[in-house]
Design an enzyme around this catalytic site. Sequence first.
Site, PDB file in Angstrom:
ATOM      1  N   ASN A  23       0.805  -1.226   0.000  1.00 36.37           N
ATOM      2  CA  ASN A  23       0.000   0.000   0.000  1.00 36.37           C
ATOM      3  C   ASN A  23       0.834   1.271   0.000  1.00 36.37           C
ATOM      4  O   ASN A  23       0.298   2.354  -0.222  1.00 36.37           O
ATOM      5  CB  ASN A  23      -0.981  -0.018   1.169  1.00 36.37           C
ATOM      6  CG  ASN A  23      -2.057  -1.073   0.945  1.00 36.37           C
ATOM      7  OD1 ASN A  23      -2.183  -1.635  -0.148  1.00 36.37           O
ATOM      8  ND2 ASN A  23      -2.808  -1.378   1.985  1.00 36.37           N
ATOM      9  N   CYS A 117     -16.690  -2.814  -3.981  1.00 35.23           N
ATOM     10  CA  CYS A 117     -15.824  -3.996  -3.989  1.00 35.23           C
ATOM     11  C   CYS A 117     -16.367  -4.927  -2.904  1.00 35.23           C
ATOM     12  O   CYS A 117     -17.319  -4.605  -2.208  1.00 35.23           O
ATOM     13  CB  CYS A 117     -14.370  -3.615  -3.752  1.00 35.23           C
ATOM     14  SG  CYS A 117     -13.908  -3.502  -2.039  1.00 35.23           S
ATOM     15  N   ARG A 122     -17.215   1.761  -0.723  1.00 34.19           N
ATOM     16  CA  ARG A 122     -15.945   2.465  -0.913  1.00 34.19           C
ATOM     17  C   ARG A 122     -16.048   3.613  -1.924  1.00 34.19           C
ATOM     18  O   ARG A 122     -15.391   3.621  -2.955  1.00 34.19           O
ATOM     19  CB  ARG A 122     -14.843   1.483  -1.288  1.00 34.19           C
ATOM     20  CG  ARG A 122     -14.621   0.446  -0.197  1.00 34.19           C
ATOM     21  CD  ARG A 122     -13.544  -0.542  -0.540  1.00 34.19           C
ATOM     22  NE  ARG A 122     -12.209   0.065  -0.409  1.00 34.19           N
ATOM     23  CZ  ARG A 122     -11.096  -0.623  -0.660  1.00 34.19           C
ATOM     24  NH1 ARG A 122     -11.160  -1.861  -1.086  1.00 34.19           N
ATOM     25  NH2 ARG A 122      -9.919  -0.046  -0.516  1.00 34.19           N
ATOM     26  N   ASP A 305      -6.960  -3.989   8.124  1.00 35.11           N
ATOM     27  CA  ASP A 305      -6.333  -5.012   7.276  1.00 35.11           C
ATOM     28  C   ASP A 305      -5.784  -6.186   8.078  1.00 35.11           C
ATOM     29  O   ASP A 305      -5.317  -7.156   7.489  1.00 35.11           O
ATOM     30  CB  ASP A 305      -5.211  -4.400   6.435  1.00 35.11           C
ATOM     31  CG  ASP A 305      -5.749  -3.427   5.422  1.00 35.11           C
ATOM     32  OD1 ASP A 305      -4.944  -2.691   4.824  1.00 35.11           O
ATOM     33  OD2 ASP A 305      -6.974  -3.378   5.231  1.00 35.11           O
ATOM     34  N   ARG A 397      -2.772 -10.811  -4.608  1.00 33.23           N
ATOM     35  CA  ARG A 397      -2.815  -9.355  -4.729  1.00 33.23           C
ATOM     36  C   ARG A 397      -1.933  -8.704  -3.667  1.00 33.23           C
ATOM     37  O   ARG A 397      -1.391  -7.626  -3.873  1.00 33.23           O
ATOM     38  CB  ARG A 397      -4.244  -8.836  -4.549  1.00 33.23           C
ATOM     39  CG  ARG A 397      -5.204  -9.298  -5.607  1.00 33.23           C
ATOM     40  CD  ARG A 397      -6.504  -8.574  -5.492  1.00 33.23           C
ATOM     41  NE  ARG A 397      -6.292  -7.127  -5.520  1.00 33.23           N
ATOM     42  CZ  ARG A 397      -7.273  -6.236  -5.566  1.00 33.23           C
ATOM     43  NH1 ARG A 397      -8.531  -6.641  -5.585  1.00 33.23           N
ATOM     44  NH2 ARG A 397      -7.022  -4.946  -5.605  1.00 33.23           N
TER      45      ARG A 397
END
Length: 421
Positions: A23, A117, A122, A305, A397
């Site tokens: 990120n 998503c 979002r 996360d 990912r």
Amino acid sequence: MDKIVIFGGERLRGEARIHGAKNAALLIQCAALLTERVSTLRHVPKLSDIHTMSSLLTHLGCTVEGDRTVVVDPTQVADGPLEAPYDLVKTMRAAVTVMGPLLARYGHCRVSLPGGCAIGARPIDQHLRGLEALGAKIVLKHGYVELKARRLRGASFVFDTVTVGGTQNLMMAATLAKGTSRLENVAREPEVEELAIVLNKMGARIRGAGTSMIEVEGVDELDGFDHAVVPDRIEAGTLAVAAAITRGNVVLVDAPVDHMHATLAKLEEAGAECRVEPGGLRVIGPDRLEPIDVSTRPYPGFPTDMQAQMMVLAACADGQSLITETIFENRFMHVPELCRMGAEITVQGNSAVVRGGARLTGAEVMATDLRASASLVLAGLVASGKTEVRRVYHLDRGYESIEKRLRALGAKIQRRKDGRA
Ligand code: EPZ
């Protein structure tokens, strides 16, 4: 399509080197668009999201070379489409953070709205409101947002919602605005600070990144950068949970401990030992895990996360835990899959009550989003018997060769082709 097959019950031992932060790297790739000079990014993780962002930069006219070290030459962007197409944005919503750089450097761009998503709607309303405050003219049509501004002008803007991407988009846009901008109620995540470090290396004048108010004094142009990405606090946290739940003893080399206080505090509350040593962060899992209550919050609170991963620890703990998700509205999709493995979890609104103490058993499970898939792998490490995690493209990912890393720590884990969809 691949699947990951795990035979649980092994205690993890040894050491794992933490890769560069996904990120942070994604946003620094966007920052390369703020200049026409060449930029170099080192310690880049080999992830599908990074590849997608490199494809977007290429679509915009950049020459992008390398994978662990990525070199971006944006000299042709001025003659490119200045557009982020739906096909790219729908696979990776971080693509919307090219808006700020393209608008600031070239005066216009057209970016597909990301749509929702798996983990929530979002929206990007805060990104757009903030860019409007800097002088952008915005038109929404045909699923795209078109932005124009001869030159952005410095302004004050207060975010209604703390948004990492919104903060980063605006901070990048403000670097080339005429005048000074004050951004308040901004995200304080380490990835925001890391982006500000890179932007200042490029010649930007940013103060306050990492606090709730950022001030940006606009400049006329920026230079390229040469930067090594900070290690990934979420990859490190995920491997730390793996050590904690398997009664393991693992050293995480290069773990960014200073960015992991909330995660490490919860691991210690659960009974794990987290020790900073010269070689890295050592995590030792206890014979018996204590239940923990977790509520996700913007940094420096407990990271959303890490919520799915911590839920696996709660399922293994002796007692009842309460896990509350306050950032995204639908980030419990790992719960039904964990329940199929024997976890006792009840979702009530944005909270999950985890009864704990269950002996997890292996099962065929389906990954739904990046961190949910990580939690299913963690559950497989402790479940008795065989676990098959399918649709592991979600995992790829955000985790580089996670099965190789865990196998090197003693897990019985393999990646195999999955003939079924
Ligand atoms: C970043 O997403 C991360 N992604 C996410 O990591 C992370 O979960 C999230 O920050 C929160 O920490 C990247 O950095 C590429 P937000 P971002 O804008 O920026 C609402 C992972 O697993 N919101 O901080 O998209 C939004 O709906 C990923 O690595 C608005 O309402 O997250 C959410 O509820 C998943 N309007 C909340 O704010 C806006 O304009 C936080 O979102 C923007 C956001």
